[in-house]
Design an enzyme around this catalytic site. Structure first.
Site, short mmCIF file in Angstrom:
data_model
loop_
_atom_site.label_atom_id
_atom_site.label_comp_id
_atom_site.label_asym_id
_atom_site.label_seq_id
_atom_site.Cartn_x
_atom_site.Cartn_y
_atom_site.Cartn_z
N HIS A 155 43.75 42.12 47.02
CA HIS A 155 43.58 43.45 46.42
C HIS A 155 42.29 44.07 46.93
CE1 HIS A 155 41.22 41.01 43.65
NE2 HIS A 155 40.72 42.09 43.07
N HIS A 183 39.38 45.24 45.72
CA HIS A 183 38.02 45.20 45.16
C HIS A 183 37.00 44.66 46.17
CE1 HIS A 183 39.47 45.29 40.70
NE2 HIS A 183 39.34 46.49 41.22
N ASP A 232 34.48 42.75 46.02
CA ASP A 232 34.13 41.33 46.06
C ASP A 232 35.22 40.49 46.73
OD1 ASP A 232 35.60 41.97 43.62
OD2 ASP A 232 35.26 39.89 43.01
N HIS A 233 36.29 41.14 47.21
CA HIS A 233 37.37 40.45 47.94
C HIS A 233 37.50 40.93 49.38
CE1 HIS A 233 39.04 38.61 44.20
NE2 HIS A 233 38.22 39.53 43.72
N HIS A 258 46.00 43.71 37.48
CA HIS A 258 44.54 43.84 37.65
C HIS A 258 44.25 45.08 38.49
CE1 HIS A 258 40.42 42.44 38.40
NE2 HIS A 258 40.64 42.52 39.70
N ASP A 300 42.72 37.86 41.76
CA ASP A 300 42.26 38.07 40.39
C ASP A 300 43.42 38.33 39.44
OD1 ASP A 300 39.70 37.85 41.36
OD2 ASP A 300 39.15 39.95 41.06
N HIS A 308 37.75 33.43 41.24
CA HIS A 308 36.48 33.43 40.50
C HIS A 308 36.33 32.14 39.70
CE1 HIS A 308 35.06 37.58 41.14
NE2 HIS A 308 36.35 37.91 41.16
#
Ligand code: ZN
Ligand code: FE
Length: 211
Positions: free
Chosen positions: A47, A49, A51-52, A105, A126, A164
């Site tokens: 996805h 985001h 942090d990915h 998410h 996530d 995570h």
């Protein structure tokens, strides 16, 4: 590979070639590739985001590789957009993936299932965590229920590679939400020992998450 604050970047390799899932930061990936003399062959994204996907542009400066990702999300670097039911193979490391729509998410979140690996592996970003699930940023509760039901239908031994280290805080919430669950209490003790030793609690399994 631990990354950022509490992310994991999963790296699969055959001793020569590696693919990475959700590289939120390029640094730990580049360092690991160099240290183990591995060549990067593909990037998989679940996805959009930061942090990915935050490390993708930098990785592409070093390695010209295909970037697989959700067709329903706007990620500039994706060269191979994917949707539910798609399948593809990576030559090295040799692994085949099926794509599952697990939107909730985020609006287009996908998961990658490698069912030919032994045991099977699910890279779910996530969407599903250990003892919890990703929060609803863009999807609906109905979508979340559908996504979780799909993952729950996979074989119990399927390894769950989420992104995570949220397990202990999820377990604290699980204790409040469901006070009497002996499986959960045993698992919490094991996870506390792992974290005290500096080890990840992941991967989990579908069977454990159902319990
Ligand atoms: Zn996310
Ligand atoms: Fe994340």
């Amino acid at each position: 590979l631990p990354a950022l604050r509490d992310n994991y970047i999963w790296l699969l390799h055959d001793g020569k070639h590696a693919l990475v899932v959700d590289p939120g930061d390029a640094e730990p990936v580049l360092a690991h590739l160099q240290r183990h003399a591995l060549r990067l062959s593909a990037i998989l994204l679940t996805h959009h985001h930061a942090d990915h996907v935050g490390g993708v542009a930098r990785l592409l400066q070093h390695w010209q590789v295909p970037v697989y990702g959700p067709a329903a999300e706007n990620i500039a670097e994706v060269s191979h957009p994917l949707g539910d039911g798609d399948a593809f193979a990576i030559a090295a490391p040799q692994v085949q993936f099926q794509v599952l729509d697990v939107a909730a998410h985020t609006a287009g979140h996908i998961a990658y299932l490698a069912s030919a690996l032994s045991p099977a592996a699910l890279f779910c970003g996530d969407s599903l965590f250990s003892a919890g699930c990703g929060r609803l940023f863009e999807g609906t509760p109905a979508q979340l229920q559908k996504a979780l039901a799909r993952m729950a239908a996979l074989p119990d031994e399927t390894r769950v590679y989420c992104t995570h280290e949220y397990t202990l805080s999820n377990l604290a919430f699980a204790r409040a939400a469901e006070p009497h669950n002996a499986d959960r209490d045993r698992y919490a003790l094991a996870c506390e020992a792992l974290r005290a030793a500096g080890e990840p609690t992941l991967p989990s399994t579908i069977g454990r998450e159902k319990a």
